[in-house]
Design an enzyme around this catalytic site. Structure first.
Site, PDB file in Angstrom:
ATOM      1  N   SER A  21       0.849  -1.186   0.000  1.00  0.00           N
ATOM      2  CA  SER A  21       0.000   0.000   0.000  1.00  0.00           C
ATOM      3  C   SER A  21       0.886   1.238   0.000  1.00  0.00           C
ATOM      4  O   SER A  21       1.984   1.226   0.575  1.00  0.00           O
ATOM      5  CB  SER A  21      -0.893   0.018   1.245  1.00  0.00           C
TER       6      SER A  21
ATOM      7  N   TYR B  83      -1.776  -0.504  10.206  1.00  0.00           N
ATOM      8  CA  TYR B  83      -1.859  -0.898   8.796  1.00  0.00           C
ATOM      9  C   TYR B  83      -0.600  -0.445   8.056  1.00  0.00           C
ATOM     10  O   TYR B  83       0.019  -1.227   7.324  1.00  0.00           O
ATOM     11  CB  TYR B  83      -3.102  -0.275   8.156  1.00  0.00           C
TER      12      TYR B  83
END
Length: 269
Positions: free
Chosen positions: A131, A144
């Protein structure tokens, strides 16, 4: 010429399904995975197998099944993942362990299962879907960012270790795309007695707004296809809207405090 065999974890929906459908249209033999294929009785985009990235025995069983049927495994796309939001201080530890188990340890388990076959056949490609959030610490998405960032760093190290075997390891980092990841994301509860209640709620609202207006995951699928076609892929490939990719460039050139100020302004914190 033999068609390439591709394994995509987390292939039942979202980015994984988009990648698998696109590669199938290009003539690849695609195997996708999901924890429970019975939840998708009408799935016919490509073959869907059972695999839980948290369980090494589940991974080994599925990888062995593919190799037995096909005699090879050319490409692994480590896509299975889960989202998580919450204040660092207030996120339950079991949820922290879960996100690292799925987003970091899971891809490691799968790579360990496929690398012996790739060495045996003299080559292969691994594409780890991380990501853009993995390149920076984002407020209320810290765990995350940390899990995806750890996988990105591991990609750099492993690429050096396996290059002599004709294997490449790449990190493909998407920005925001229109998928169902928000539905499965763990949200630490927003509580009225929390010191973080107002800024956390504001951040959640902004995250959801971005997901609602996000781009088509076909862009990620096209980038995966382009990486597979390259003889010597790069290690890092960001994909997303211009401002998200620009944020990576700015992080490289701006002083830390100035970059932090840009993030705080973006999240209105």
């Amino acid at each position: 010429m033999d068609r390439k065999v591709v394994l995509i974890t987390g292939g039942s929906s979202g980015i994984g399904k988009s990648i698998g459908t696109y590669l199938t249209s290009k003539g690849f033999k695609v195997y996708g995975t999901t924890r429970n294929p019975k939840k998708y009785p009408d799935f016919d985009a490509f073959e869907l197998l059972q695999l839980d990235v948290r369980l090494p025995e589940s991974i080994q069983k599925t990888v062995s099944e593919i190799i037995f049927k096909e005699g090879k495994l050319d490409v692994l796309v480590n896509n299975a993942g889960v989202g998580i939001t919450g204040p660092i201080e207030e996120t339950p530890h079991e949820e922290i362990l879960n996100v690292f188990d799925i987003n970091f340890h899971g891809p490691v388990h799968v790579m360990k299962a496929v690398l012996p076959q790739m060495r045996k056949q003299g080559g292969g490609k691994v594409i780890n879907i991380t990501s853009i959030a993995g390149y920076m610490g984002l407020p209320y998405r810290g765990y995350y960012s940390a899990a995806k960032g750890a996988l990105g760093i591991l990609t750099e190290a492993l690429n050096m270790e396996v290059k002599d075997f004709g294997i490449s390891i790449s990190n493909l980092a998407p920005g925001d795309f229109a998928t169902n990841i928000a539905a499965g994301r763990y949200h630490a509860p927003v509580t009225e007695d929390s010191a973080y209640q107002k800024p956390y709620q504001k951040t959640l609202d902004l995250i959801n707004e971005h997901v609602d207006s996000a781009g088509d995951p076909i862009q990620v699928a096209e980038k995966v296809y382009a990486i597979i076609q390259k003889r010597n892929p790069k290690i890092h490939y960001p994909v997303g809207e211009f401002t998200q990719r620009l944020s990576l460039f700015l992080k490289k050139i701006l002083p830390d405090k100035l970059y932090e100020k840009l993030l705080l302004n973006h999240y209105k914190l």
